[in-house]
Design a protein around this motif. Structure first.
Motif, mmCIF file in Angstrom:
data_model
loop_
_atom_site.group_PDB
_atom_site.id
_atom_site.type_symbol
_atom_site.label_atom_id
_atom_site.label_comp_id
_atom_site.label_asym_id
_atom_site.label_seq_id
_atom_site.Cartn_x
_atom_site.Cartn_y
_atom_site.Cartn_z
ATOM 1 N N ALA A 204 2.404 -8.005 4.260
ATOM 2 C CA ALA A 204 3.453 -7.118 4.750
ATOM 3 C C ALA A 204 4.611 -7.038 3.768
ATOM 4 O O ALA A 204 5.184 -5.959 3.535
ATOM 5 N N ARG A 205 4.985 -8.169 3.171
ATOM 6 C CA ARG A 205 6.114 -8.162 2.233
ATOM 7 C C ARG A 205 5.784 -7.359 0.985
ATOM 8 O O ARG A 205 6.610 -6.598 0.481
ATOM 9 N N VAL A 206 4.573 -7.524 0.465
ATOM 10 C CA VAL A 206 4.172 -6.766 -0.720
ATOM 11 C C VAL A 206 4.121 -5.273 -0.412
ATOM 12 O O VAL A 206 4.630 -4.443 -1.180
ATOM 13 N N VAL A 207 3.511 -4.907 0.706
ATOM 14 C CA VAL A 207 3.458 -3.493 1.098
ATOM 15 C C VAL A 207 4.870 -2.945 1.287
ATOM 16 O O VAL A 207 5.172 -1.802 0.903
ATOM 17 N N THR A 208 5.767 -3.755 1.840
ATOM 18 C CA THR A 208 7.153 -3.329 2.030
ATOM 19 C C THR A 208 7.833 -3.097 0.693
ATOM 20 O O THR A 208 8.514 -2.077 0.498
ATOM 21 N N TYR A 209 7.678 -4.028 -0.233
ATOM 22 C CA TYR A 209 8.272 -3.841 -1.559
ATOM 23 C C TYR A 209 7.735 -2.581 -2.243
ATOM 24 O O TYR A 209 8.478 -1.814 -2.853
ATOM 25 N N VAL A 210 6.435 -2.374 -2.132
ATOM 26 C CA VAL A 210 5.832 -1.235 -2.829
ATOM 27 C C VAL A 210 6.290 0.092 -2.224
ATOM 28 O O VAL A 210 6.770 0.986 -2.938
ATOM 29 N N TYR A 211 6.178 0.224 -0.897
ATOM 30 C CA TYR A 211 6.358 1.539 -0.285
ATOM 31 C C TYR A 211 7.734 1.771 0.338
ATOM 32 O O TYR A 211 8.249 2.889 0.267
ATOM 33 N N SER A 212 8.339 0.753 0.931
ATOM 34 C CA SER A 212 9.643 1.015 1.556
ATOM 35 C C SER A 212 10.727 1.203 0.508
ATOM 36 O O SER A 212 11.777 1.782 0.791
ATOM 37 N N VAL A 213 10.493 0.702 -0.697
ATOM 38 C CA VAL A 213 11.396 0.972 -1.820
ATOM 39 C C VAL A 213 10.909 2.177 -2.606
ATOM 40 O O VAL A 213 11.667 3.114 -2.878
ATOM 41 N N GLY A 214 9.633 2.181 -2.953
ATOM 42 C CA GLY A 214 9.109 3.214 -3.841
ATOM 43 C C GLY A 214 9.187 4.617 -3.282
ATOM 44 O O GLY A 214 9.482 5.574 -4.016
ATOM 45 N N ILE A 215 8.961 4.790 -1.982
ATOM 46 C CA ILE A 215 8.983 6.143 -1.404
ATOM 47 C C ILE A 215 10.402 6.690 -1.296
ATOM 48 O O ILE A 215 10.681 7.788 -1.790
ATOM 49 N N PRO A 216 11.350 5.981 -0.682
ATOM 50 C CA PRO A 216 12.719 6.518 -0.648
ATOM 51 C C PRO A 216 13.330 6.704 -2.037
ATOM 52 O O PRO A 216 14.102 7.644 -2.269
ATOM 53 N N TYR A 217 12.994 5.827 -2.988
ATOM 54 C CA TYR A 217 13.539 5.960 -4.343
ATOM 55 C C TYR A 217 12.942 7.149 -5.088
ATOM 56 O O TYR A 217 13.451 7.537 -6.129
ATOM 57 N N GLY A 218 11.853 7.711 -4.561
ATOM 58 C CA GLY A 218 11.219 8.844 -5.232
ATOM 59 C C GLY A 218 10.229 8.442 -6.297
ATOM 60 O O GLY A 218 9.767 9.287 -7.068
ATOM 61 N N VAL A 219 9.870 7.174 -6.356
ATOM 62 C CA VAL A 219 8.905 6.709 -7.352
ATOM 63 C C VAL A 219 7.480 7.008 -6.896
ATOM 64 O O VAL A 219 6.617 7.369 -7.701
ATOM 65 N N LEU A 220 7.233 6.884 -5.606
ATOM 66 C CA LEU A 220 5.909 7.123 -5.037
ATOM 67 C C LEU A 220 5.966 8.251 -4.019
ATOM 68 O O LEU A 220 7.019 8.519 -3.438
ATOM 69 N N ARG A 221 4.820 8.872 -3.787
ATOM 70 C CA ARG A 221 4.700 9.884 -2.757
ATOM 71 C C ARG A 221 4.132 9.241 -1.492
ATOM 72 O O ARG A 221 3.307 8.337 -1.568
ATOM 73 N N PRO A 222 4.540 9.732 -0.318
ATOM 74 C CA PRO A 222 3.995 9.200 0.934
ATOM 75 C C PRO A 222 2.647 9.841 1.256
ATOM 76 O O PRO A 222 2.479 10.500 2.284
ATOM 77 N N ASP A 223 1.680 9.633 0.355
ATOM 78 C CA ASP A 223 0.397 10.317 0.519
ATOM 79 C C ASP A 223 -0.486 9.563 1.515
ATOM 80 O O ASP A 223 -0.105 8.530 2.072
ATOM 81 N N ASP A 224 -1.675 10.107 1.725
ATOM 82 C CA ASP A 224 -2.566 9.525 2.731
ATOM 83 C C ASP A 224 -2.956 8.089 2.399
ATOM 84 O O ASP A 224 -3.072 7.243 3.300
ATOM 85 N N SER A 225 -3.171 7.791 1.124
ATOM 86 C CA SER A 225 -3.570 6.429 0.757
ATOM 87 C C SER A 225 -2.444 5.443 1.034
ATOM 88 O O SER A 225 -2.696 4.305 1.468
ATOM 89 N N ALA A 226 -1.199 5.858 0.803
ATOM 90 C CA ALA A 226 -0.056 4.996 1.112
ATOM 91 C C ALA A 226 0.016 4.722 2.609
ATOM 92 O O ALA A 226 0.218 3.575 3.035
ATOM 93 N N LEU A 227 -0.172 5.766 3.405
ATOM 94 C CA LEU A 227 -0.133 5.580 4.864
ATOM 95 C C LEU A 227 -1.233 4.642 5.340
ATOM 96 O O LEU A 227 -1.010 3.787 6.211
ATOM 97 N N ARG A 228 -2.419 4.767 4.757
ATOM 98 C CA ARG A 228 -3.525 3.885 5.150
ATOM 99 C C ARG A 228 -3.199 2.429 4.825
ATOM 100 O O ARG A 228 -3.448 1.524 5.628
#
Length: 421
Positions: A204-228
């Motif tokens: 959970a912590r790793v997923v949080t670091y990757v996506y809860s930071v990366g998506i709002p910062y604009g580094v990553l897209r909230p695509d289907d693979s991220a949601l999965r």
């Protein structure tokens, strides 16, 4: 160490009951017994080091008693474990400046011990505090230290966090992309792959670091693979019964969903963020994440037509981040949300407030090369120029923004830039 590893992987509450009993037993052992000091220190150390897992405050008489015991015994390692727990306590209580200062003291103490396993195991707490304060050079340096000392072993130092190496890979990724350094996508991939085989909190912590930071910062897209991936982490956390892991995963899923395009997904994201915010307030932990929760909740309220409370709540959240010295952490995407919201409304006072918010972000002191701020400033200045009707300035800033997003490989910003007319 064996008890602590068991606590990470099994039942932290049961482990703490055992340590409480051990504390009471140690008090009745004769002071003449040469083992008494160690028996008094060991359970207190783990109670302090793991208190954040069950939302118990560390600061106070128990920690000071342990500090005195460790000083008398010359036990730096036990004190370092307890201090790492206190760092997490301060960070979870939104005492970020104190958390950062104590993190530096803790790392200095850990390094003085010179034990590689201890360094790997305890660094996650100090790195977390530095992430929350956007002290990216420290995040980069300490994450690298963990990666080097772990030497490929995902379980090394797993007495507080199940896989310190997986966590360090993802924090190095954040520091690298915030500072414009290469290699962050590989760090994220390796960290996620490693975390999938670790305990639910590490995942959970790793997923949080990757996506809860990366998506709002604009580094990553909230695509289907991220949601999965996020949904998998949430299901894993729910099966484990670890409420901290559940809170992290639900927060991350909520932030990802409010960046999706369909109304149904964003409605679900809004509901999740509202529920998470209520839980954090009620139970009193992860309070440093409440401002970003409130910013995105406000944006979703506006989308649904509720303007009375939304913008004041958004302003209050960002003002809090500014006062607490976190404008270059959660304050970066939060300022972006505020500026875009004000420019959409476009009253004369809104234009002035948006420009002031951009200036405040630009003027916040930071180390050189903070590209995550630079790319956001390009975006926001382009939007401001368009709102003012300055077509030439808008076109120039938009094109620079697109080029920078592509050169950095920031998928979210690339998509946002391509959507700009």
């Amino acid at each position: 160490m064996r008890a602590a590893t068991w606590a990470t992987n099994r039942d932290i509450a049961a482990a703490r009951l055992s340590w409480e009993r051990a504390t009471r037993i140690a008090e009745v052992i004769s002071a003449e017994d040469p083992a008494q000091a160690a028996m008094r220190i060991a359970p207190r150390t783990m109670l302090c080091g793991t208190a954040f897992r069950v939302h118990v405050n560390v600061a106070g008489a128990r920690f000071e008693e342990l500090r005195q015991l460790c000083a008398a015994a010359g036990d730096k390692a036990s004190l370092a474990i307890a201090m790492a727990g206190l760092v997490m306590d301060h960070a979870y209580q939104d005492r970020m400046r104190e958390a950062s200062q104590l993190a530096s003291e803790t790392m200095a103490l850990i390094e003085s011990v010179g034990d590689a396993t201890l360094t790997v195991g305890l660094s996650a707490a100090a790195i977390y505090a530095k992430v929350k304060n956007a002290e990216w050079p420290d995040v980069l340096r300490w994450s690298q230290t963990v990666i080097d000392l772990a030497d490929g072993d995902p379980a090394k130092g797993n007495f507080i966090v199940g896989s310190p190496l997986a966590v360090a890979l993802t924090t190095r990724a954040i520091a690298r992309y915030c500072l414009g350094r290469p290699g962050w996508p590989d760090d994220q991939r390796h960290g996620l792959a490693m975390a999938r085989s670790a305990d639910p909190l590490s995942y959970a912590r790793v997923v949080t670091y990757v996506y809860s930071v990366g998506i709002p910062y604009g580094v990553l897209r909230p695509d289907d693979s991220a949601l999965r991936e996020i949904e998998d982490a949430l299901q894993n956390a729910e099966r484990s019964g670890d409420d901290l892991a559940v809170a992290l995963a639900r927060l991350t899923l909520g932030l990802a969903l409010v960046h999706r395009h369909t109304a149904a997904e964003r409605d679900r994201g809004q509901k999740l963020l509202a529920e998470v915010g209520d839980v954090l307030l009620r139970q009193g932990y992860l309070l440093g994440d409440l401002p970003i929760v409130n910013v995105y909740l406000s944006r979703e309220w506006l989308r649904r037509g509720d303007r009375d409370d939304a913008i004041p709540l958004m302003r209050a959240a960002i003002d809090h981040l500014f006062r607490e010295g976190q404008l270059l952490a959660w304050g970066v995407p939060a300022t972006g949300v505020l500026v875009e919201t004000l420019l959409d409304r476009a009253a004369e006072s809104d234009m002035a407030e948006a420009e002031a918010a951009i200036t405040r972000l630009a003027d916040a002191p930071a180390d050189e090369g903070l590209v995550i701020r630079e790319i956001w400033l390009l975006r926001l200045r382009a939007l401001l120029a368009r709102a003012h009707g300055d077509a030439a300035a808008y076109a120039q800033l938009r094109d620079r923004y697109r080029d920078m997003a592509k050169s950095l490989g920031f998928e979210g910003h690339i998509a946002w830039a391509e959507a700009m007319p």
